[in-house]
Design a protein around this motif. Structure first.
Motif, PDB file in Angstrom:
ATOM      1  N   ASP A  97       0.850  -1.188   0.000  1.00 45.90           N
ATOM      2  CA  ASP A  97       0.000   0.000   0.000  1.00 45.90           C
ATOM      3  C   ASP A  97       0.887   1.240   0.000  1.00 45.90           C
ATOM      4  OD1 ASP A  97      -2.256   1.526   0.036  1.00 45.90           O
ATOM      5  OD2 ASP A  97      -2.684   1.248   2.166  1.00 45.90           O
ATOM      6  N   SER A  98       0.569   2.193  -0.855  1.00 43.88           N
ATOM      7  CA  SER A  98       1.403   3.390  -0.971  1.00 43.88           C
ATOM      8  C   SER A  98       0.556   4.634  -1.186  1.00 43.88           C
ATOM      9  CB  SER A  98       2.389   3.242  -2.134  1.00 43.88           C
ATOM     10  OG  SER A  98       3.150   4.432  -2.298  1.00 43.88           O
ATOM     11  N   LYS A  99       0.928   5.699  -0.501  1.00 47.23           N
ATOM     12  CA  LYS A  99       0.281   6.989  -0.695  1.00 47.23           C
ATOM     13  C   LYS A  99       0.826   7.706  -1.925  1.00 47.23           C
ATOM     14  CE  LYS A  99      -0.508   7.701   4.268  1.00 47.23           C
ATOM     15  NZ  LYS A  99      -0.183   8.554   5.456  1.00 47.23           N
ATOM     16  N   TYR A 100       1.905   7.158  -2.479  1.00 43.42           N
ATOM     17  CA  TYR A 100       2.580   7.835  -3.584  1.00 43.42           C
ATOM     18  C   TYR A 100       2.268   7.217  -4.945  1.00 43.42           C
ATOM     19  CZ  TYR A 100       5.051  10.097   0.186  1.00 43.42           C
ATOM     20  OH  TYR A 100       5.337  10.833   1.321  1.00 43.42           O
ATOM     21  N   ILE A 133       3.226  -7.623   0.427  1.00 38.91           N
ATOM     22  CA  ILE A 133       4.437  -7.418   1.225  1.00 38.91           C
ATOM     23  C   ILE A 133       4.167  -7.700   2.696  1.00 38.91           C
ATOM     24  CG2 ILE A 133       6.158  -5.733   1.970  1.00 38.91           C
ATOM     25  CD1 ILE A 133       6.458  -6.773  -0.927  1.00 38.91           C
ATOM     26  N   ARG A 134       3.051  -7.240   3.202  1.00 39.79           N
ATOM     27  CA  ARG A 134       2.721  -7.512   4.612  1.00 39.79           C
ATOM     28  C   ARG A 134       2.547  -9.023   4.840  1.00 39.79           C
ATOM     29  NH1 ARG A 134       1.971  -4.335   8.445  1.00 39.79           N
ATOM     30  NH2 ARG A 134       1.669  -2.529   7.055  1.00 39.79           N
ATOM     31  N   GLU A 135       1.909  -9.699   3.905  1.00 42.84           N
ATOM     32  CA  GLU A 135       1.729 -11.144   4.031  1.00 42.84           C
ATOM     33  C   GLU A 135       3.086 -11.853   4.077  1.00 42.84           C
ATOM     34  OE1 GLU A 135      -0.823 -12.500   0.907  1.00 42.84           O
ATOM     35  OE2 GLU A 135      -2.428 -11.086   1.413  1.00 42.84           O
ATOM     36  N   ARG A 152      10.552   5.341   2.282  1.00 38.52           N
ATOM     37  CA  ARG A 152      10.189   5.672   3.670  1.00 38.52           C
ATOM     38  C   ARG A 152       9.038   4.778   4.152  1.00 38.52           C
ATOM     39  NH1 ARG A 152      10.756   9.537   7.489  1.00 38.52           N
ATOM     40  NH2 ARG A 152      12.168  10.760   6.183  1.00 38.52           N
ATOM     41  N   GLU A 153       8.030   4.567   3.301  1.00 36.29           N
ATOM     42  CA  GLU A 153       6.914   3.692   3.677  1.00 36.29           C
ATOM     43  C   GLU A 153       7.403   2.281   3.982  1.00 36.29           C
ATOM     44  OE1 GLU A 153       3.171   5.616   1.177  1.00 36.29           O
ATOM     45  OE2 GLU A 153       4.529   4.215   0.167  1.00 36.29           O
ATOM     46  N   LEU A 154       8.265   1.759   3.131  1.00 34.80           N
ATOM     47  CA  LEU A 154       8.767   0.401   3.329  1.00 34.80           C
ATOM     48  C   LEU A 154       9.617   0.273   4.586  1.00 34.80           C
ATOM     49  CD1 LEU A 154       9.716  -0.422  -0.373  1.00 34.80           C
ATOM     50  CD2 LEU A 154       7.878  -1.483   0.956  1.00 34.80           C
ATOM     51  N   MET A 155      10.327   1.334   4.910  1.00 33.65           N
ATOM     52  CA  MET A 155      11.186   1.308   6.095  1.00 33.65           C
ATOM     53  C   MET A 155      10.428   1.655   7.377  1.00 33.65           C
ATOM     54  SD  MET A 155      14.171   0.365   5.002  1.00 33.65           S
ATOM     55  CE  MET A 155      13.298  -0.670   3.811  1.00 33.65           C
ATOM     56  N   THR A 156       9.178   2.069   7.253  1.00 31.35           N
ATOM     57  CA  THR A 156       8.390   2.521   8.411  1.00 31.35           C
ATOM     58  C   THR A 156       7.241   1.582   8.758  1.00 31.35           C
ATOM     59  OG1 THR A 156       8.890   4.833   7.847  1.00 31.35           O
ATOM     60  CG2 THR A 156       7.060   4.450   9.362  1.00 31.35           C
ATOM     61  N   ASN A 157       6.606   0.992   7.759  1.00 31.31           N
ATOM     62  CA  ASN A 157       5.319   0.329   7.959  1.00 31.31           C
ATOM     63  C   ASN A 157       5.377  -1.174   8.220  1.00 31.31           C
ATOM     64  OD1 ASN A 157       4.216   2.843   7.474  1.00 31.31           O
ATOM     65  ND2 ASN A 157       3.701   2.406   5.331  1.00 31.31           N
ATOM     66  N   TYR A 158       6.576  -1.764   8.228  1.00 27.45           N
ATOM     67  CA  TYR A 158       6.652  -3.231   8.305  1.00 27.45           C
ATOM     68  C   TYR A 158       7.602  -3.738   9.397  1.00 27.45           C
ATOM     69  CZ  TYR A 158       4.163  -2.870   3.896  1.00 27.45           C
ATOM     70  OH  TYR A 158       3.238  -2.569   2.934  1.00 27.45           O
ATOM     71  N   GLY A 159       7.879  -2.905  10.374  1.00 24.75           N
ATOM     72  CA  GLY A 159       8.764  -3.341  11.443  1.00 24.75           C
ATOM     73  C   GLY A 159      10.212  -3.397  10.982  1.00 24.75           C
ATOM     74  N   GLN A 160      11.012  -4.222  11.655  1.00 27.32           N
ATOM     75  CA  GLN A 160      12.440  -4.291  11.321  1.00 27.32           C
ATOM     76  C   GLN A 160      12.656  -4.967   9.979  1.00 27.32           C
ATOM     77  OE1 GLN A 160      15.284  -5.415  14.390  1.00 27.32           O
ATOM     78  NE2 GLN A 160      16.404  -6.669  12.906  1.00 27.32           N
ATOM     79  N   ILE A 161      13.395  -4.284   9.107  1.00 23.48           N
ATOM     80  CA  ILE A 161      13.772  -4.827   7.805  1.00 23.48           C
ATOM     81  C   ILE A 161      15.282  -5.046   7.830  1.00 23.48           C
ATOM     82  CG2 ILE A 161      13.720  -4.495   5.316  1.00 23.48           C
ATOM     83  CD1 ILE A 161      10.967  -4.725   6.750  1.00 23.48           C
ATOM     84  N   ASP A 162      15.709  -6.244   7.460  1.00 19.63           N
ATOM     85  CA  ASP A 162      17.105  -6.621   7.632  1.00 19.63           C
ATOM     86  C   ASP A 162      17.985  -6.304   6.426  1.00 19.63           C
ATOM     87  OD1 ASP A 162      16.773  -8.020  10.287  1.00 19.63           O
ATOM     88  OD2 ASP A 162      15.344  -9.151   9.066  1.00 19.63           O
ATOM     89  N   GLN A 215      16.085   2.506   9.982  1.00 21.20           N
ATOM     90  CA  GLN A 215      16.457   1.098  10.198  1.00 21.20           C
ATOM     91  C   GLN A 215      17.968   1.036  10.432  1.00 21.20           C
ATOM     92  OE1 GLN A 215      14.376  -1.583  10.209  1.00 21.20           O
ATOM     93  NE2 GLN A 215      12.487  -0.656   9.436  1.00 21.20           N
ATOM     94  N   PRO A 216      18.426   1.355  11.646  1.00 20.49           N
ATOM     95  CA  PRO A 216      19.879   1.467  11.900  1.00 20.49           C
ATOM     96  C   PRO A 216      20.670   0.189  11.635  1.00 20.49           C
ATOM     97  CG  PRO A 216      18.602   2.442  13.688  1.00 20.49           C
ATOM     98  CD  PRO A 216      17.625   1.717  12.829  1.00 20.49           C
TER      99      PRO A 216
END
Length: 427
Positions: free
Chosen positions: A87-90, A105-107, A155-165, A201-202
C-alpha cells in the motif's frame, strides 16, 4: 554498530532466497516485458485488475525457502514497471488498489517472521512510467515526481513493516546505461536516501545499486569475491535473462550446479541469493521446488561447512585469477578447520597440493569416520587414502580436515621444482 557486527547474521546465513513476483508474472515473459516489448503504460496498467495471486502464496514461498536451507529472503516490493505489492500513498498502481486488493508485502513479512527468517526488500528506483527517467532534462517535472515517489515509498517500506534486515536496490543506472555510478548516485540523491533509510532502520544491510557503495556488492549470475565489501551473488535457477516467471524456460540448472555456486560463494567469504519466479497465481513450479529441496537436504547434513564459514585460499575448483586448480572441489574454512567440498569424487584416494599448515586429522563430515593421510611439509601435498570408491553423496561429499593452524596456500619459490628437474636431467 560496526560493519562486522551488522553483517554477523548475514555471514552466518550464507544462503538466501530471492523472489521476483509482480504484474509481469501474468504475461510469463519475464520482468522486463513492459520495456522489452514497449508496451504503453496505459495498456500495461490494465493488467492490474487481473492480478489475483492465491491466498497464502507468500507463506508458501517462505516454507520453500526454509526447506531449501535459506536463512533470509528478499522479495520484489516493486520492479521497474512501477507496480507495488504494498500500500502506498505515492501511487495507486498497487496490489492493494487493484485485482486482489491485498498487501502482499505484509503477508510476506508476517510469514517470514513467523518462520524465523530475516526479511529483505527489493526496490527498483527507476519506473518506466515516468518520462523524466528517460529524458530528465526534457521532462524535469516528471523527474521530480519520480524522485518524490522513490523517497516516499522507501520511507513507507522502512516505516510500515517493522524491522527490515536487508534493502536491495535495483535500477540505479541511467536510461542510456553510459553514465558513471557517481552521476547516477547524484541523480537519485543516494547519499540522502540512504541516510534516511539508516535513520529509520539502523541495523539494515544495504546493497550497492543506488550508485553509492554501501554494505554489500550484488553481482548477477556470477560468483565472485568482493574487493572491499562482502559479495552476495544473485542467480536464477533457469535462464539468466528472466528473474520473473518465464512460462517456457528450457535451461534449468541442476541441483549440483546450484550447490556448486553456493559452496564457491562460501569459499570466497560471500553469500548466495538464489531466485525463484512464481507463477501468475503465486505458486512455485515443481522444477524449482525439486532443486531447492535437494539443496536443503544437503545443507541439513553439511551446513557446518557453509554457515559462518570464512574465505579459504586452499586450491579447489577453478577460480578467477588462479592458475592452480583442483577439479575435485573448493574449500571453506572455520578457524583451523578446512572443509573440502568434493563435487567430482576422485575415488579411493584424494590429493590436495600446496597446503602450508600441518594436517592433524581427516574425517568425513556426515559420518565422522576418520581416514588415513600423509602430508609432506616440504611441498605441501596431502594424500588421503582409504576413501570409498564411489561418491558417498550424489551432490557433494565433504571431508573435514583439521590443521595445526589456519590452512594457507603454500608459496612456490621455484615453480618448476615439483617436476624434479635435476632428476629428469640424469635420465
Amino acid at each position: 554498530m560496526t560493519y562486522e557486527e551488522k553483517l554477523k547474521w548475514f555471514n552466518e546465513a550464507r544462503f538466501g532466497i530471492y523472489v521476483h513476483f509482480g504484474l509481469y508474472s501474468l504475461l510469463g515473459r519475464g520482468e522486463w516485458v513492459m520495456y522489452s516489448e514497449r508496451i504503453p503504460a496505459k495498456e500495461y496498467a490494465k493488467l492490474a485488475d487481473s492480478f489475483y495471486p492465491k491466498s497464502g502464496c507468500a507463506k508458501e514461498w517462505v516454507e520453500i525457502a526454509k526447506a531449501a536451507g535459506a536463512k533470509y529472503m528478499v522479495l520484489t516490493t516493486r520492479h521497474h514497471d512501477g507496480f507495488c505489492l504494498f500500500d502506498s500513498k505515492y501511487s495507486d498502481f498497487t496490489s492493494v488498489n487493484h485485482g486482489c486488493k491485498r498487501d502482499i508485502i505484509r503477508e510476506y513479512v508476517e510469514a517470514a517472521r513467523e518462520a524465523g527468517m530475516k526479511v529483505g526488500f527489493y526496490y527498483s528506483l527507476l519506473d518506466w512510467r515516468f518520462p523524466g527517467y528517460f529524458e530528465p532534462e526534457k521532462y524535469p517535472e516528471s523527474k521530480d515526481a519520480l524522485l518524490k515517489q522513490v523517497f516516499g515509498q522507501v520511507r513507507e517500506l522502512m516505516t510500515n513493516y517493522g524491522q527490515i534486515d536487508v534493502l536491495e536496490y535495483d535500477g540505479g543506472w541511467d536510461s542510456s546505461g553510459l553514465k558513471p555510478r557517481s552521476e547516477c548516485a547524484e541523480f537519485w540523491h543516494a547519499a540522502e536516501l540512504n541516510t534516511m533509510v539508516r535513520e529509520l532502520q539502523p541495523q539494515i544491510i544495504i546493497n550497492d545499486r543506488s550508485g553509492k557503495d554501501e554494505d554489500i556488492e550484488t553481482p548477477e549470475q556470477v560468483v565472485i569475491g568482493g574487493k572491499e565489501r562482502m559479495t552476495e551473488s544473485c542467480m536464477c535457477i533457469g535462464d539468466s535473462c528472466g528473474w520473473g516467471y518465464v512460462r517456457f524456460n528450457p535451461n534449468w540448472k541442476s541441483a549440483e550446479q546450484l550447490l556448486q555456486h553456493l559452496v564457491q560463494a562460501a569459499q570466497l567469504g560471500g553469500n548466495y541469493l538464489l531466485n525463484i519466479g512464481p507463477c501468475p497465481d503465486g505458486s512455485v513450479r515443481n522444477e524449482e521446488i525439486e532443486r531447492l529441496l535437494q539443496v536443503g537436504k544437503w545443507l541439513g547434513e553439511n551446513e557446518e561447512a557453509i554457515r559462518n564459514s570464512s574465505s579459504c585460499d586452499l586450491i579447489g575448483a577453478a577460480q578467477p585469477g588462479f592458475l592452480d586448480l583442483n577439479l575435485h572441489g573448493p574449500w571453506t574454512r572455520k578457524g583451523n578447520v578446512g572443509y573440502w567440498c568434493i563435487f567430482r569424487w576422485p575415488g579411493s584416494v584424494a590429493t590436495a597440493i600446496r597446503i602450508a599448515a600441518p594436517v592433524k586429522k581427516v574425517t568425513m563430515l556426515v559420518t565422522g569416520k576418520e581416514y588415513p593421510f600423509t602430508w609432506d611439509e616440504k611441498n605441501g601435498k596431502l594424500v588421503i587414502s582409504g576413501l570409498p570408491a564411489l561418491p558417498p553423496d550424489p551432490l557433494a561429499t565433504v571431508l573435514k580436515v583439521e590443521f595445526d593452524g589456519i590452512p594457507r596456500r603454500m608459496a612456490e619459490d621455484d615453480l618448476a621444482a615439483w617436476i624434479d628437474y635435476k632428476h629428469h636431467q640424469q635420465l
